[in-house]
Design a protein around this motif. Sequence first.
Motif: not given
Length: 537
Positions: A102-106, A119-122, A127-128
């Motif tokens: 949620a913090g990363l805006g996914l 999350v692991r992929e981001a 990215k972001p």
Amino acid sequence: MEAKAPEARVVRSGQPRIMGNVPPKNPNFTGRESLLAAVERQLTEDETTAVLPHALHGLGGVGTSQIAVEYVYRHSGEYNVIWWIPAEQESLILAALAELAAGLGLEVGPQANTAVPAVREALRTGKPFDNWLLVFDNAEDIESVRSYFPNGGPGKIIVTSRNREWERVATPLSVDVFDREESIALLQRRARGLSTHDAGRLAEALGDLPLAVEQAGAWHAATGMPADEYLRLLDERRPGILELAPSPDYPLPVAAVWDISRHLPGLLHGAYAFVGVAGFWRDRIGDRAADPLGLAPFRFALRRLQTRTVLRTLATRAALTGPGCRLVAGLTRTVDGWLREPVDGRAVARARAAAAGHRVEWRLRNLRCGDEERAGLGAALRTGAPPPPLGQPLLVPASERTHWQDVRGALYLRPDSALDVTVADIGPRAASVAAPDAASVTVARGVRPRATPPVRADVLLIRGESAAAREAYRERWAEAPGDPHPLAGWLLAHTALHPGHRRLLARPERFAAAVAAEGPEVWEHAAHRLAAAPPPV
């Protein structure tokens, strides 16, 4: 995983773009400059640094987590993302990573089976946000924790742990006890007016263990107890808070982590520490910056319950000196006031359930009835005779006790996030959590075993499906006969269905003795029999 060049990093501003779940900065942090410099140097050279205790053979209290916290605040402006991940239980790791999504805006839901791989992929792709820092705190289970590491990516990982096997898979940084000068400095910072001579005597008696030194300084500041009297207490007292060891979300009190060959703080010291922990979480209720996951109400509710139990035991059973009586009375007034403060009702209910569950399973694992009482309880169940009088419970020999993590209690911390996780863990490991590229780790002899995941019955109990949980615990017992976990869970589920039987939870070792030679098919009969006939005292 390669670090970003310095010019690509965020300008030092004191805060990263995203920072979550990091404990508050310790205003009394003292010394450790060489260790902090080593963390910075190792993170520049390698992707993962493991901050481990040195020379204490796995004992806690040397300050590994505090070093990580201090590093985060000193270097916060160097990272785009900093996320602190409690790693004692898989359910806590998954909950923290879901919050990070949620913090990363996914654009994923809150469910761990979709949020965690996203999350692991981001993090892997940057990215972001690139240039991230993850801190896995109290990571004892190497295989479990490493499975949540991103597979490469522009970031760094800090692990704090008592498990020295991390040395095989990460760059280690050993943390020893304080230097004597550091102990004296911290004691005098906490206890104004304490002489260098007395501070040195206290530091020597406490073995320079940072957690013990911190608590001793706070104790002296609060009570003004002379150093001679404090040292006498250390010589005479032995820890009496075994039954009240806290749940996995907080490090053990110093009285529970010291080797028996060292001086040990006693019940009074433990009570003071418990009050401090409860007050810590009380101050963070409603503070989203200090408590981004909203866990403070539950933690405060749990700690005030446990603290009141400690104080009640002290007031009724301990032979206290005059200063000790005054201290207990003052702490009791404080905690009684806290118990009257309104806290979210759901958090209070979960705290009560977690405290009761921990106490029941602890007693089943650590206490047993004497031979005469055990024989009488078995006979009462078979013949209908009155149960024998209550006897003094015996401590199970250390050689027969095993490492135990309260996996059921951990579910109460975040039931909303943990339920999906635990349901997946009942069967094969969640497919969404891929193993890292590195080979799997073999747990060496003498290292803590992999934490047992919560069973299906635990999930049903947390959901309030007590009848189904009771049956599931019986089935679990058939798979693992003799395991105290399903027996404790069955008693909790049964007393939820039959509140009049809650007397069984006060001395669960008596129930265990009564059914020791029987199968789970007699448990309900035994519960009705023992609960209906209070034993003579």
